[in-house]
Design a protein around this motif. Structure first.
Motif, PDB file in Angstrom:
ATOM      1  N   ARG A 113      10.771  -1.959 -27.837  1.00  0.00           N
ATOM      2  CA  ARG A 113      10.372  -0.590 -28.193  1.00  0.00           C
ATOM      3  C   ARG A 113       9.280  -0.613 -29.239  1.00  0.00           C
ATOM      4  NH1 ARG A 113      11.279  -1.434 -33.119  1.00  0.00           N
ATOM      5  NH2 ARG A 113      13.319  -1.476 -34.065  1.00  0.00           N
ATOM      6  N   PHE A 114       8.478   0.440 -29.222  1.00  0.00           N
ATOM      7  CA  PHE A 114       7.533   0.686 -30.295  1.00  0.00           C
ATOM      8  C   PHE A 114       8.038   1.950 -30.970  1.00  0.00           C
ATOM      9  CE2 PHE A 114       3.446   2.713 -31.690  1.00  0.00           C
ATOM     10  CZ  PHE A 114       3.224   1.843 -32.745  1.00  0.00           C
ATOM     11  N   ALA A 115       8.223   1.885 -32.304  1.00  0.00           N
ATOM     12  CA  ALA A 115       8.969   2.959 -32.976  1.00  0.00           C
ATOM     13  C   ALA A 115       8.212   3.509 -34.184  1.00  0.00           C
ATOM     14  CB  ALA A 115      10.336   2.422 -33.398  1.00  0.00           C
ATOM     15  N   PRO A 116       7.127   4.208 -33.956  1.00  0.00           N
ATOM     16  CA  PRO A 116       6.344   4.713 -35.094  1.00  0.00           C
ATOM     17  C   PRO A 116       6.976   5.951 -35.735  1.00  0.00           C
ATOM     18  CG  PRO A 116       5.360   5.467 -33.055  1.00  0.00           C
ATOM     19  CD  PRO A 116       6.528   4.587 -32.670  1.00  0.00           C
TER      20      PRO A 116
ATOM     21  N   ALA B 163       4.720  -9.669 -19.500  1.00  0.00           N
ATOM     22  CA  ALA B 163       4.883 -11.088 -19.176  1.00  0.00           C
ATOM     23  C   ALA B 163       6.317 -11.391 -18.754  1.00  0.00           C
ATOM     24  CB  ALA B 163       4.485 -11.943 -20.388  1.00  0.00           C
ATOM     25  N   ALA B 164       7.278 -10.628 -19.292  1.00  0.00           N
ATOM     26  CA  ALA B 164       8.692 -10.891 -18.994  1.00  0.00           C
ATOM     27  C   ALA B 164       9.223  -9.976 -17.891  1.00  0.00           C
ATOM     28  CB  ALA B 164       9.515 -10.703 -20.267  1.00  0.00           C
ATOM     29  N   GLY B 165       8.343  -9.167 -17.302  1.00  0.00           N
ATOM     30  CA  GLY B 165       8.791  -8.224 -16.279  1.00  0.00           C
ATOM     31  C   GLY B 165       9.688  -7.141 -16.857  1.00  0.00           C
ATOM     32  N   GLY B 166       9.467  -6.785 -18.113  1.00  0.00           N
ATOM     33  CA  GLY B 166      10.333  -5.808 -18.785  1.00  0.00           C
ATOM     34  C   GLY B 166       9.618  -4.500 -19.111  1.00  0.00           C
ATOM     35  N   THR B 167      10.170  -3.792 -20.071  1.00  0.00           N
ATOM     36  CA  THR B 167       9.724  -2.427 -20.368  1.00  0.00           C
ATOM     37  C   THR B 167       9.581  -2.226 -21.879  1.00  0.00           C
ATOM     38  OG1 THR B 167      11.060  -1.712 -18.483  1.00  0.00           O
ATOM     39  CG2 THR B 167      10.375   0.026 -20.011  1.00  0.00           C
ATOM     40  N   VAL B 168       8.607  -1.384 -22.270  1.00  0.00           N
ATOM     41  CA  VAL B 168       8.490  -0.943 -23.662  1.00  0.00           C
ATOM     42  C   VAL B 168       8.900   0.518 -23.745  1.00  0.00           C
ATOM     43  CG1 VAL B 168       6.990  -0.654 -25.671  1.00  0.00           C
ATOM     44  CG2 VAL B 168       6.383  -2.320 -23.918  1.00  0.00           C
ATOM     45  N   LEU B 169       9.826   0.831 -24.616  1.00  0.00           N
ATOM     46  CA  LEU B 169      10.173   2.227 -24.870  1.00  0.00           C
ATOM     47  C   LEU B 169       9.378   2.715 -26.070  1.00  0.00           C
ATOM     48  CD1 LEU B 169      14.072   1.876 -24.719  1.00  0.00           C
ATOM     49  CD2 LEU B 169      12.550   2.639 -22.876  1.00  0.00           C
ATOM     50  N   LEU B 170       9.165   4.003 -26.127  1.00  0.00           N
ATOM     51  CA  LEU B 170       8.578   4.600 -27.325  1.00  0.00           C
ATOM     52  C   LEU B 170       9.682   5.405 -27.997  1.00  0.00           C
ATOM     53  CD1 LEU B 170       6.160   5.406 -29.106  1.00  0.00           C
ATOM     54  CD2 LEU B 170       5.734   7.276 -27.501  1.00  0.00           C
TER      55      LEU B 170
ATOM     56  N   TYR C 255       1.094  10.134 -29.207  1.00  0.00           N
ATOM     57  CA  TYR C 255       1.071  10.113 -27.735  1.00  0.00           C
ATOM     58  C   TYR C 255      -0.364   9.928 -27.232  1.00  0.00           C
ATOM     59  CZ  TYR C 255       5.791  12.089 -28.243  1.00  0.00           C
ATOM     60  OH  TYR C 255       7.092  12.291 -28.595  1.00  0.00           O
ATOM     61  N   ASP C 256      -1.307  10.669 -27.826  1.00  0.00           N
ATOM     62  CA  ASP C 256      -2.715  10.583 -27.389  1.00  0.00           C
ATOM     63  C   ASP C 256      -3.269   9.175 -27.580  1.00  0.00           C
ATOM     64  OD1 ASP C 256      -2.699  13.213 -26.809  1.00  0.00           O
ATOM     65  OD2 ASP C 256      -3.991  13.848 -28.476  1.00  0.00           O
ATOM     66  N   ASP C 257      -3.045   8.633 -28.780  1.00  0.00           N
ATOM     67  CA  ASP C 257      -3.625   7.316 -29.084  1.00  0.00           C
ATOM     68  C   ASP C 257      -3.022   6.230 -28.189  1.00  0.00           C
ATOM     69  OD1 ASP C 257      -5.274   8.291 -31.057  1.00  0.00           O
ATOM     70  OD2 ASP C 257      -3.955   7.717 -32.724  1.00  0.00           O
ATOM     71  N   LEU C 258      -1.716   6.303 -27.986  1.00  0.00           N
ATOM     72  CA  LEU C 258      -1.066   5.245 -27.189  1.00  0.00           C
ATOM     73  C   LEU C 258      -1.489   5.326 -25.725  1.00  0.00           C
ATOM     74  CD1 LEU C 258       2.539   5.178 -28.698  1.00  0.00           C
ATOM     75  CD2 LEU C 258       0.651   3.601 -29.153  1.00  0.00           C
ATOM     76  N   GLN C 259      -1.633   6.555 -25.237  1.00  0.00           N
ATOM     77  CA  GLN C 259      -2.084   6.724 -23.860  1.00  0.00           C
ATOM     78  C   GLN C 259      -3.503   6.164 -23.708  1.00  0.00           C
ATOM     79  OE1 GLN C 259      -0.942  10.657 -22.921  1.00  0.00           O
ATOM     80  NE2 GLN C 259       0.074   9.791 -21.123  1.00  0.00           N
ATOM     81  N   TRP C 260      -4.327   6.485 -24.683  1.00  0.00           N
ATOM     82  CA  TRP C 260      -5.712   6.003 -24.671  1.00  0.00           C
ATOM     83  C   TRP C 260      -5.755   4.466 -24.708  1.00  0.00           C
ATOM     84  CZ3 TRP C 260      -8.521   3.396 -28.535  1.00  0.00           C
ATOM     85  CH2 TRP C 260      -9.898   3.298 -28.312  1.00  0.00           C
ATOM     86  N   LEU C 261      -4.836   3.861 -25.482  1.00  0.00           N
ATOM     87  CA  LEU C 261      -4.805   2.389 -25.563  1.00  0.00           C
ATOM     88  C   LEU C 261      -4.310   1.761 -24.262  1.00  0.00           C
ATOM     89  CD1 LEU C 261      -3.292   1.764 -29.118  1.00  0.00           C
ATOM     90  CD2 LEU C 261      -5.528   0.969 -28.332  1.00  0.00           C
ATOM     91  N   GLY C 262      -3.704   2.581 -23.402  1.00  0.00           N
ATOM     92  CA  GLY C 262      -3.248   2.052 -22.115  1.00  0.00           C
ATOM     93  C   GLY C 262      -1.761   1.754 -22.078  1.00  0.00           C
ATOM     94  N   LEU C 263      -1.033   2.304 -23.037  1.00  0.00           N
ATOM     95  CA  LEU C 263       0.414   2.059 -23.052  1.00  0.00           C
ATOM     96  C   LEU C 263       1.128   3.038 -22.113  1.00  0.00           C
ATOM     97  CD1 LEU C 263       1.641   0.001 -25.215  1.00  0.00           C
ATOM     98  CD2 LEU C 263       2.861   1.992 -26.060  1.00  0.00           C
ATOM     99  N   ASN C 264       2.142   2.527 -21.415  1.00  0.00           N
ATOM    100  CA  ASN C 264       2.990   3.395 -20.587  1.00  0.00           C
ATOM    101  C   ASN C 264       4.397   3.315 -21.119  1.00  0.00           C
ATOM    102  OD1 ASN C 264       1.123   4.080 -18.490  1.00  0.00           O
ATOM    103  ND2 ASN C 264       1.180   1.889 -17.986  1.00  0.00           N
ATOM    104  N   TRP C 265       5.101   4.406 -21.094  1.00  0.00           N
ATOM    105  CA  TRP C 265       6.488   4.368 -21.562  1.00  0.00           C
ATOM    106  C   TRP C 265       7.312   5.385 -20.779  1.00  0.00           C
ATOM    107  CZ3 TRP C 265       2.280   6.198 -24.221  1.00  0.00           C
ATOM    108  CH2 TRP C 265       2.268   7.558 -24.521  1.00  0.00           C
ATOM    109  N   PRO C 266       8.602   5.081 -20.576  1.00  0.00           N
ATOM    110  CA  PRO C 266       9.469   6.004 -19.854  1.00  0.00           C
ATOM    111  C   PRO C 266       9.705   7.287 -20.657  1.00  0.00           C
ATOM    112  CG  PRO C 266      10.483   3.818 -20.057  1.00  0.00           C
ATOM    113  CD  PRO C 266       9.293   3.829 -20.948  1.00  0.00           C
ATOM    114  N   ARG C 267       9.868   8.385 -19.962  1.00  0.00           N
ATOM    115  CA  ARG C 267      10.222   9.660 -20.593  1.00  0.00           C
ATOM    116  C   ARG C 267      11.650  10.004 -20.186  1.00  0.00           C
ATOM    117  NH1 ARG C 267       4.731   8.258 -20.385  1.00  0.00           N
ATOM    118  NH2 ARG C 267       3.400   9.843 -21.312  1.00  0.00           N
TER     119      ARG C 267
END
Ligand code: GLU
Length: 279
Positions: A6-9, A32-39, A58-70
């Protein structure tokens, strides 16, 4: 066990290059591990959290190319969960109410016989209220009785895969009593603390790998003892080096000069950001 990190700002200011590093490293490792990042939005400090910063995250992370489940977990929605855990610890005699002001603590610590040791949360609490049995939780903070906790969990260890401390990290009773002490598990203004919330949330989300900055390495010992007390699994930890400015100082939220939004406004690309932080 699928890799879940997870990324937890905290929405208390703009994300900067250090956050970009943490978020993109999480994404790269998960991929690389076939896993997932949560926000996860860590907004328990309502005096400093602002909706505009959350939107900017949300804007910055989307722009950086991060995807996360909602949907995204927000700590401000989970205060009853934190309260239940505190009540359980209270019922077991593992936490107590402390009414000391910062000044009271400073004065106790400046008494000549007390050498001041600084732990992950600052000076080690001198224990003034430990035996006082104060009753009113509204007028105090909840502290963990570390000696009582250590009677239950004995020695503690966790696995670290980050570059600064790779291997099995072992912490002894003495490390806890002398180097951490009776830390605060619920602050008056929040009804919880960073430590309690992060442990409950990582467990609730099934996080297998906690990836975060090296500045939180020492706090991990606190998190592992809470996991033991609350009967929660301990994830694998990976603390990454901090991104520093040219003078070697670590970046902070107030360093707007390194804000991702500022780079975006100047026309920098996400690929350039990756290059700047060495990914
Ligand atoms: N919310 C914390 C921060 O913004 C990160 C907590 C964590 O990764 O455990 O620094």
């Amino acid at each position: 066990m699928a890799f879940l990190t997870r990324f937890a700002p905290s929405p208390t200011g703009p994300l900067h290059l250090g956050h970009a590093y943490s978020a993109l490293l999480a994404q790269d490792m998960a991929q690389a591990a076939g896993g997932t990042v949560l926000l996860r939005i860590e907004d328990i400090d309502q005096s400093r959290s602002r909706p505009k910063w959350e939107t900017q995250i949300y804007d910055d992370l989307q722009w950086l190319g991060l995807n996360w489940p909602r949907p995204v977990m927000r700590q401000s929605d989970r205060l009853p969960v934190y309260r239940t855990a505190l009540d359980r610890l209270l019922a077991r005699g593992l936490i107590y109410i402390c009414t000391c002001s910062r000044r009271d603590i400073d004065m106790a610590l400046s008494a000549p016989q007390e050498g001041v040791t600084v732990g992950p949360d600052g000076p080690i609490y001198p224990g003034t209220c430990r035996a006082a049995q104060h009753r009113d939780g509204k007028n105090g903070v909840f502290r963990l009785n570390m000696a009582a906790a250590m009677d239950l969990v004995a020695d503690v260890n966790f696995i670290e895969t980050g570059p600064c401390h790779t291997g099995t990290i072992i912490r002894t009773r003495a490390d806890y009593l002398d180097g951490i002490g009776d830390i605060v598990l619920a602050r008056r203004d929040m009804g919880t603390s960073y430590h309690l919330s992060v442990v409950l949330d990582d467990a609730a989300q099934g996080v297998t790998h906690v990836l975060r900055g090296e500045d939180l390495f020492e706090a991990t010992a606190i998190h592992v003892v809470l996991q033991r007390l609350l009967n929660l699994a301990t994830p694998i930890y990976h603390h990454h080096p901090l991104i520093r400015d040219a003078a070697g100082k670590r970046l902070a939220k107030r360093d707007d000069a390194r804000a991702i939004a500022k780079y975006r406004a100047e026309g920098t690309t996400p690929a350039n950001i990756r290059r700047m932080i060495g990914l």
